[in-house]
Write an enzyme that holds these catalytic residues in place. Structure first.
Site, PDB file in Angstrom:
ATOM      1  N   GLN A 103       0.853  -1.190   0.000  1.00  0.00           N
ATOM      2  CA  GLN A 103       0.000   0.000   0.000  1.00  0.00           C
ATOM      3  C   GLN A 103       0.892   1.246   0.000  1.00  0.00           C
ATOM      4  O   GLN A 103       0.403   2.357  -0.157  1.00  0.00           O
ATOM      5  CB  GLN A 103      -0.880   0.029   1.245  1.00  0.00           C
ATOM      6  CG  GLN A 103      -1.813  -1.155   1.388  1.00  0.00           C
ATOM      7  CD  GLN A 103      -2.472  -1.144   2.738  1.00  0.00           C
ATOM      8  OE1 GLN A 103      -3.500  -0.500   2.956  1.00  0.00           O
ATOM      9  NE2 GLN A 103      -1.886  -1.841   3.680  1.00  0.00           N
ATOM     10  N   HIS A 121      -1.446   1.731  -4.192  1.00  0.00           N
ATOM     11  CA  HIS A 121      -1.800   3.151  -4.034  1.00  0.00           C
ATOM     12  C   HIS A 121      -0.876   4.076  -4.815  1.00  0.00           C
ATOM     13  O   HIS A 121      -0.782   5.259  -4.520  1.00  0.00           O
ATOM     14  CB  HIS A 121      -1.784   3.528  -2.546  1.00  0.00           C
ATOM     15  CG  HIS A 121      -2.813   2.800  -1.758  1.00  0.00           C
ATOM     16  ND1 HIS A 121      -2.723   2.617  -0.403  1.00  0.00           N
ATOM     17  CD2 HIS A 121      -3.959   2.172  -2.139  1.00  0.00           C
ATOM     18  CE1 HIS A 121      -3.779   1.919   0.018  1.00  0.00           C
ATOM     19  NE2 HIS A 121      -4.539   1.632  -1.015  1.00  0.00           N
ATOM     20  N   CYS A 151       0.096  21.448 -16.556  1.00  0.00           N
ATOM     21  CA  CYS A 151       0.322  20.500 -17.656  1.00  0.00           C
ATOM     22  C   CYS A 151       0.434  21.280 -18.969  1.00  0.00           C
ATOM     23  O   CYS A 151      -0.420  22.127 -19.263  1.00  0.00           O
ATOM     24  CB  CYS A 151      -0.863  19.544 -17.694  1.00  0.00           C
ATOM     25  SG  CYS A 151      -1.017  18.593 -19.199  1.00  0.00           S
TER      26      CYS A 151
END
Ligand code: BV8
Ligand code: ZN
Length: 247
Positions: A103, A121, A151
């Protein structure tokens, strides 16, 4: 540390051909990386879960979330794999069919010698656009900036490539972890509070399919309750002891 339990866990692992190891933040605690829910040191005791690891939190204060992840990237970069990570890689070497599922968003299992690691995750060192999801290579200046970069393709905000609360799990990784959990003979669960789903369901799935569950955690938690063996010790001590006890 209870030597009988260590020997018993070593015997169970020696006999198994198909093993899954599922880890949480506790396996990296002895590398100096804060866990999430430990009372004194846990990240969530100082920060609010929803504010930092969710779309809502990011949209309401992108700078705060950006700086939190940037700080954690720094911590992870300084951290070294601990004897627990190395011992897991040793167990993997000795097991015919071993699946490493974590995780954690750090890369300490890889640096501790595990060849292939399923990250349920995501991983904190990678970044992507929050809108068009394209990967984005963050420069050192951008990492230390107050606000996330934009972006170049869609002007969306860039974020860590991790799975936030309320976001879907990565399909391929989840399928692989699910199948391995259904088919394993032993699941070695290390350093997780067993609170976050669907990852926390994997030990139950393994147990329902006949697997023996070994839980290594200093505390008695959700997983300890359903485990066949609970070793109440830090993983950096218990795991090397188990490897030493294996033939
Ligand atoms: C989803 C990435 C649906 C980011 C993380 C109500 C009931 C049930 C479920 C839910 C609910 N409400 C909401 C949900 C779902 C939610 C959830 O489970 N919430 C919890 C809080 C109740 N889950 C989700 O949202 C998941 N997505 O369900 O999507 C969906 C489907 C389709 C389409 C859209 C949506 C996404 C979950 C992923 C969240 N992201 N992290 C980041 O890292 O910043 S979760 C976060 O918690 C970490 O990743 C961490 O891995 C995870 C689990 O924590 P642990 O690793 O266990 O760490 P913790 O501190 O809790 O425990 C450490 C343990 O180690 C302790 O037990 C301690 O005793 C022990 N320890 C300490 N030292 C040592 C040690 N052990 C060994 N040795 C030591 N030395
Ligand atoms: Zn974009």
């Amino acid at each position: 540390m209870n030597q009988e339990l260590i020997k018993y866990a070593a015997k169970i692992l020696e006999r198994a051909d198909r093993v899954v190891c599922l880890t949480g933040a506790g396996v990296s605690a002895e590398s100096g990386i804060s866990t999430f829910r430990d009372p004194e040191t846990g990240l969530w005791t100082k920060f609010n879960l929803e504010e930092l690891a969710s779309q809502e939190g990011f949209r309401s204060d992108p700078g705060k979330v950006w700086r939190w992840y940037a700080a954690r990237v720094g911590d992870m970069g300084k951290a070294q794999p601990n004897p627990g990570h190395v011992a897991i890689a040793e167990i993997a070497q000795r097991t015919e069919d071993f699946t490493m599922v974590t995780q954690n968003v750090d890369n300490l299992h890889e640096r501790g010698g595990c060849e292939s690691v399923i990250h349920l995750h995501g991983t904190i060192g990678k970044f992507r656009c929050n809108e068009c999801t394209r990967d984005y290579d963050v420069s050192d200046d951008e990492l230390t900036a107050d606000q996330p970069p934009h972006c170049p393709h869609c002007n969306g905000l860039v974020r860590a490539d991790v799975v936030w609360f309320g976001e879907a799990m990565p399909r391929l990784q989840m399928d692989r972890a699910w199948k391995a959990s259904e088919n394993c003979q032993v699941m070695l669960v290390v350093g997780t509070s067993g609170i976050v789903y669907p990852a926390a369901y994997l030990p139950l799935l393994a147990s329902e399919n006949g697997a023996t569950i070994i839980d290594i955690n200093p505390d008695y938690g959700e997983i300890s309750r359903m485990a066949d063996v609970h070793i109440p010790a830090p993983s950096g001590e218990a795991l090397p002891a188990i490897v030493a006890a294996m033939g």
